[in-house]
Design an enzyme around this catalytic site. Structure first.
Site, mmCIF file in Angstrom:
data_model
loop_
_atom_site.group_PDB
_atom_site.id
_atom_site.type_symbol
_atom_site.label_atom_id
_atom_site.label_comp_id
_atom_site.label_asym_id
_atom_site.label_seq_id
_atom_site.Cartn_x
_atom_site.Cartn_y
_atom_site.Cartn_z
ATOM 1 N N LYS A 46 0.821 -1.214 0.000
ATOM 2 C CA LYS A 46 0.000 0.000 0.000
ATOM 3 C C LYS A 46 0.856 1.266 0.000
ATOM 4 C CE LYS A 46 -3.944 -2.114 2.388
ATOM 5 N NZ LYS A 46 -4.922 -1.952 1.292
ATOM 6 N N SER A 47 2.175 1.101 -0.019
ATOM 7 C CA SER A 47 3.053 2.273 0.025
ATOM 8 C C SER A 47 2.820 3.253 -1.113
ATOM 9 C CB SER A 47 4.516 1.830 0.046
ATOM 10 O OG SER A 47 4.816 1.173 1.258
ATOM 11 N N THR B 9 10.541 -4.116 1.459
ATOM 12 C CA THR B 9 9.712 -5.034 2.217
ATOM 13 C C THR B 9 10.237 -6.455 2.027
ATOM 14 O OG1 THR B 9 7.417 -5.643 2.702
ATOM 15 C CG2 THR B 9 7.996 -5.320 0.371
ATOM 16 N N LYS C 74 14.996 -7.091 3.681
ATOM 17 C CA LYS C 74 15.406 -6.089 4.671
ATOM 18 C C LYS C 74 16.802 -6.328 5.239
ATOM 19 C CE LYS C 74 10.784 -4.596 5.986
ATOM 20 N NZ LYS C 74 9.885 -4.210 7.089
ATOM 21 N N ASP D 42 11.386 1.579 10.263
ATOM 22 C CA ASP D 42 10.416 0.655 10.861
ATOM 23 C C ASP D 42 10.332 0.821 12.375
ATOM 24 O OD1 ASP D 42 9.277 -0.671 8.711
ATOM 25 O OD2 ASP D 42 10.759 -2.284 8.706
ATOM 26 N N GLY E 22 12.621 -11.942 11.859
ATOM 27 C CA GLY E 22 13.159 -11.364 10.637
ATOM 28 C C GLY E 22 13.443 -9.885 10.773
ATOM 29 N N GLY E 23 13.430 -9.192 9.634
ATOM 30 C CA GLY E 23 13.774 -7.780 9.628
ATOM 31 C C GLY E 23 12.825 -6.913 10.437
ATOM 32 N N ALA E 24 11.521 -7.169 10.330
ATOM 33 C CA ALA E 24 10.554 -6.377 11.099
ATOM 34 C C ALA E 24 10.717 -6.631 12.592
ATOM 35 C CB ALA E 24 9.130 -6.698 10.652
ATOM 36 N N TYR F 138 -0.819 -5.907 7.327
ATOM 37 C CA TYR F 138 -1.869 -4.980 6.895
ATOM 38 C C TYR F 138 -2.659 -5.496 5.706
ATOM 39 C CZ TYR F 138 1.722 -3.624 3.501
ATOM 40 O OH TYR F 138 2.679 -3.645 2.516
#
Length: 269
Positions: free
Chosen positions: A16-17, A63, A67, A104, A128-130, A214
């Site tokens: 959605k970016s 994303t 990442k 983030d 992970g990255g998030a 999301y």
């Protein structure tokens, strides 16, 4: 030559970016574009090599699943490799260098800044990255203990050591401990990924459940939390928060956050 930024990932159709940045560009009447670019892992090096020679390119958001891998192709002037260990944003510096950074962590923390988390217990799903950004933010506010649920328990345990956080790493499916905050920082529950199956009954009545996914916006995790009348934070809050920080880096302008309600209505259509 129209300046542009973009988001890269594999897959990327769900992002959605472009809607978010496009909304802000229109609102501020900035003559620039924000695009979506599908980049599989084997093309990541070639992507950055091509953008390095494109003067119109202002940078990109990153994303899944790039990442961590993207760190190999950009400069790390802010020490992100040693701190968070993952990037979600790359910008072109004035000297033409490609610089990796991470928005983030700030985007994750903004919706829960009012919570008293010092000394508290949190649960994080994923490693992970998030998850790295989440753990970095939690370490900075003095979280007392973190339980990480992840398929690879050793990887999760290594993250606790990296961030100097007390806690434990357990496999997915393990019973949850009582905790003040639960964060899904994995892709579980996202469209095209396996579901996230958790029993939230051990959480206290004042716990907050935060899902970084999301797509869909109303995940099974959030639905279950709301059935228990727990406070929730959905993935759009983190997505918009991190995008706002990146937008200013790309286009040297503050996004109109006073129009967040209008933006959110657009994103949930």
């Amino acid at each position: 030559m129209t300046p542009y930024a973009e988001v890269i990932g594999d897959p990327i159709a769900q992002s959605k970016s472009p809607l978010i940045h496009g909304f802000w560009l229109d609102a501020l009447d900035i003559a620039a574009e924000y695009r979506r670019e599908h980049v599989p892992p084997e093309d990541l090096a070639g992507y950055f090599e091509a953008r390095r020679d494109d003067p119109a390119w202002r940078g990109c958001n990153i994303t899944l699943p790039h990442k961590q891998a993207a760190l190999e192709f950009v400069e790390d002037r802010g020490g992100v490799r040693q701190s968070i260990g993952a990037i979600n944003t790359v910008i072109r510096a004035e000297d033409g260098a490609l610089i990796g950074t991470n928005t983030d962590a700030g985007g994750f923390y903004a919706p829960i800044a009012g919570l008293e988390l010092e000394g508290a217990h949190a649960i994080v799903i994923g490693a992970g990255g998030a998850a790295r950004a989440v753990l970095f933010a939690l370490s900075k506010v003095g979280i007392g203990r973190v339980t990480i649920l992840n398929r690879n328990v050793l990887k999760a345990a290594a993250l606790l050591g990296h961030f100097g956080i007390k806690g434990d790493a357990v496999p997915l499916g393990a019973p949850l401990p009582p905790a003040a905050l639960l964060v899904n920082a994995s892709a579980l529950g996202m469209v095209g990924h396996p579901p996230l199956d958790l029993d939230l009954s051990p959480l206290p009545e004042d716990a907050v459940v935060y899902d970084a996914v999301y797509a869909p916006l109303e995940t099974d995790l959030l639905a279950q939390a709301r059935d228990r009348a727990l406070d929730t934070v959905d993935g759009l809050d983190m997505l918009v928060g991190q995008a706002a920080l990146a937008f200013e880096l790309f286009f040297d302008a503050e996004p109109p956050r006073d129009r967040d309600d209008e933006l959110r209505a657009l994103l949930v259509k």
